[in-house]
Design an enzyme around this catalytic site. Structure first.
Site, mmCIF file in Angstrom:
data_model
loop_
_atom_site.group_PDB
_atom_site.id
_atom_site.type_symbol
_atom_site.label_atom_id
_atom_site.label_comp_id
_atom_site.label_asym_id
_atom_site.label_seq_id
_atom_site.Cartn_x
_atom_site.Cartn_y
_atom_site.Cartn_z
ATOM 1 N N HIS A 203 0.736 -1.158 -0.054
ATOM 2 C CA HIS A 203 0.192 -0.071 -0.010
ATOM 3 C C HIS A 203 0.785 1.251 -0.004
ATOM 4 C CE1 HIS A 203 -3.317 -2.715 1.875
ATOM 5 N NE2 HIS A 203 -3.306 -2.756 0.589
ATOM 6 N N LEU A 205 0.994 5.857 -0.922
ATOM 7 C CA LEU A 205 0.346 7.022 -1.424
ATOM 8 C C LEU A 205 1.268 7.621 -2.257
ATOM 9 C CD1 LEU A 205 -1.762 9.788 0.328
ATOM 10 C CD2 LEU A 205 0.362 10.348 -0.967
ATOM 11 N N MET A 376 7.148 1.402 -6.705
ATOM 12 C CA MET A 376 7.636 2.786 -6.454
ATOM 13 C C MET A 376 8.707 3.392 -6.754
ATOM 14 S SD MET A 376 9.216 2.460 -2.684
ATOM 15 C CE MET A 376 10.202 1.022 -2.191
ATOM 16 N N SER A 380 3.195 3.788 -12.996
ATOM 17 C CA SER A 380 1.877 3.341 -12.763
ATOM 18 C C SER A 380 1.430 3.727 -14.256
ATOM 19 C CB SER A 380 1.075 4.006 -11.749
ATOM 20 O OG SER A 380 1.627 3.478 -10.399
ATOM 21 N N HIS A 399 -4.695 -5.487 -12.494
ATOM 22 C CA HIS A 399 -4.501 -4.379 -11.324
ATOM 23 C C HIS A 399 -3.030 -3.857 -10.908
ATOM 24 C CE1 HIS A 399 -2.862 -7.259 -8.554
ATOM 25 N NE2 HIS A 399 -3.341 -6.592 -7.380
ATOM 26 N N GLY A 400 -1.992 -4.446 -11.449
ATOM 27 C CA GLY A 400 -0.828 -3.978 -10.920
ATOM 28 C C GLY A 400 0.284 -5.077 -11.497
ATOM 29 N N GLY A 402 2.432 -7.162 -9.902
ATOM 30 C CA GLY A 402 2.859 -8.406 -9.433
ATOM 31 C C GLY A 402 4.250 -8.491 -9.028
#
Lengths: 476, 145
Positions: A203, A205, A376, A380, A399-400, A402
């Site tokens: 997770h 931000l 990071m 994205s 979704h991402g 992996g």
């Protein structure tokens, strides 16, 4: 995986014909390279899902599919309630309604670069991140139930945002059919001080710059230009969702035999949609979706406060908020007939195409924004739902990125400080309470998200709109 | 592979693509459960930095050994989350399908413990509880982080 296990229908569609207890085929969308690199466990898990009662059309896996628990991560399956269909706590997972929210800041990259460090520090100070962090909000029993019924709408009524935010959230910010009374006291206790917290693990931000536009027309509808600055929030329903997942997994695993369901893997624990435990789970799971939506709404409020301190001219508006661990009732066409299905997406993003009535009017001509998180250090992506996705995957996309490497291997390979310094040298500021956490989440531990996104685009699951790159990352 | 071995009882991590496998090995089922709990705690933080000061009692019940094992780990997850504690010593007793245990730990100190990640829950994936031919008990599963 061995390509001989599949029948290849086109460049990106790989099918496994039904065999053994499979009721429908299994289909993986991916490039040849991605299929080769996928763990054999994905094959086992995607075919296991195909054995569940009432499954419709096929058991799908998205291009980022990897070894999950029960369902593969990146798994999509729809069940028909009128044909013995099931709802599966394992098919939603522990982090119910984990998702990504993207905010446009209406700033340009040069605005942020001038105060990048101060912005990183204020965001890190304001937004509780990491294990053991607590939010400022304490909910009474009545307030907790109101939150679980109201979702982001409840949060806005408490002053965390404005009405305009709601239309850019799936379900308009409030999942209907939530039953706070079905949520155990244990689950509510775990959530007591976790409202407005980011959590840990993958997770984050991020403050991101729009690095490249691939589809100018859709980007225009999304109000995105190169060098614009956006904020991405990736988190879920926190302890409450984890506890609901835990409790219903056990109940469904025990009750499966009574419902005449043979589970190839206990983690696929499920119950008929029309059963007491099935209905009870749906009410609790929907309450957890509201918890996640409220959580991302409160974090949005904290982000707005942080920007107001450092960059008062910023105006943070929602691009969209997507959830990627859910079970939702949606109408889909199967064999020429539209019918309501219980669509499970575990590590897969809903991706409604143009014209869908559930997306806000201003976005309806182009389709739903699909938000894909990378690592990071990389990038994205922002994609858009397609018409053909409806027929291909019940309107679902990846979704991402992996993981490419276990957390353990990553921790052995990197030190947190080394990762932070390396990224800082590339203009990416990381703030995290845990050095080991940063090492375990090192960019090198993730697969290349670009390859996954290109495969989703090539398969027609979603259309690539923009690539965004991190400027600041708050890591839980 | 990480491991830790006081006498014959020990714990290990085993790899999973996205999450982490925890394995406890011991002379009895109870010891295997205790060791697996240590393995799970070690996913979160370095065990040597956690003081076994304050006891917390844990009880759970399930219809078979495997469900009981996952229940045990999830009960610890719950206690960690609601007490904001980490534990470094576990003592397990099992009678019939009932487990009663005591865990010793201390309040989470983010500076000192440097927790890497939160465990969301223990899963039924990779789940095994069994007595090996050599008489050793093994209890293992994947935990979601």
């Amino acid at each position: 995986m061995d390509l001989a296990l599949f029948v290849r229908h086109d460049e990106t569609r790989w099918e496994i014909a039904p065999h053994g207890a499979m009721r429908v085929p299994a289909v993986i969308y991916a490039t040849e390279d991605l299929i080769r690199a996928m763990d054999d466990k994905v094959y086992e898990q995607v075919t296991n899902v195909a054995t569940l009662p009432g499954i419709v059309q096929a058991s799908y896996a998205m291009p980022d599919a990897h070894w999950g628990y029960g369902f593969p991560i990146g798994g999509v399956a729809a069940f028909d309630p009128d044909h013995g269909g099931v709802v599966s706590a394992g098919g939603v997972g522990f982090d119910i309604s984990c998702g990504v929210r993207c905010l446009h800041t209406h700033l340009r990259v040069e605005d942020v670069l001038a105060v990048q460090k101060a912005l990183a520090d204020v965001l890190f100070y304001k937004i509780p991140a990491g294990l053991g962090s607590t939010g400022a909000i304490r909910l009474s029993h009545t307030e907790m139930d109101a939150m679980l019924a109201g979702g982001a709408r409840w949060a806005i009524e408490q002053g965390y945002g404005s009405e305009a935010d709601l239309e850019r959230i799936e379900e308009h910010g409030q999942m209907k059919g939530a039953k706070p009374g079905n949520v155990s006291d244990h689950a509510k206790k775990r959530q007591r001080d976790e409202m407005g917290t980011l959590g840990s693990g993958n997770h984050y931000l991020e403050v991101q710059k729009v690095a490249e536009i691939y589809d100018p027309e859709i980007a225009n509808a999304f109000n995105l230009r190169e060098n614009d600055v956006v904020v991405a929030i990736h988190c879920g329903s926190r302890g409450l969702g984890h506890q609901i997942g835990t409790e219903f997994l056990k109940r469904m695993a025990i009750a499966a035999g009574q419902h005449g369901i043979t589970l190839p893997d206990r983690e696929l624990a499920c119950a008929p949609i029309h059963s007491d435990v099935g209905e009870e789970y749906l009410g609790a799971m929907r309450a957890a979706i509201n918890c996640a939506l409220a959580n991302r709404q409160i974090i949005t409020h904290l982000v707005r406060q942080a920007f107001a301190e450092v960059l008062p001219k910023a105006r943070l508006s929602l691009l969209y908020d997507v959830s990627h661990n859910t079970c939702k009732v949606e109408e889909h066409e199967v064999n020429g007939v539209r019918r309501p299905l219980y669509v499970h997406r575990k590590g897969a993003t809903r991706a409604f195409g143009p014209g869908h009535p559930d997306i806000p009017g201003v976005l309806r001509p182009v389709g739903q924004p699909v938000l894909i998180g990378g690592s990071m250090g990389t990038a994205s992506y922002i994609l858009c739902g397609t018409k053909e996705g409806e027929m291909r995957s019940f309107s679902s996309a990846c979704h991402g990125a992996g993981r490419a490497m276990s957390r353990h291997a990553a921790y052995r390979q990197w030190k947190g400080r080394q990762v932070i310094d390396g990224l800082a040298a590339r203009g990416i500021l990381i703030r995290s309470p845990s050095s080991r956490g940063v090492a375990e989440e090192a960019p090198g531990a993730y697969k290349d998200v670009t390859e996954v996104v290109d495969a989703a685009d090539a398969a027609g699951l979603a259309r690539k709109v923009a690539r965004v790159e991190p400027l600041v990352c708050i890591k839980g | 592979m990480d491991s830790h071995s006081p006498a014959s009882a020990r714990w290990e991590h085993f790899p999973h693509e996205a999450d982490m496998g925890v394995r406890g090995i011991g002379a009895t089922r109870e010891q295997a459960f205790e060791q697996a709990a240590l393995a799970m705690t070690a996913v979160i933080a370095d065990l040597s930095g956690i003081q076994a000061q304050t006891p917390v009692d844990i009880e759970c019940e399930a219809p078979d050994d495997e469900l009981l094992f996952v229940d045990w780990l999830n009960a610890i997850v719950y206690e960690m989350a609601t007490h904001h504690m980490l534990f470094s010593r576990y003592e397990v007793h099992i009678k019939d399908r009932r487990l009663s245990a005591r865990a010793w730990g201390e309040p989470l100190d983010r500076e000192r413990h440097q927790p890497a990640v939160e465990v969301k829950g223990a899963t039924y994936t990779g789940l095994r509880v069994r007595e090996e031919p050599n008489g050793q008990w093994v209890a293992e599963c994947i935990v979601d982080v």
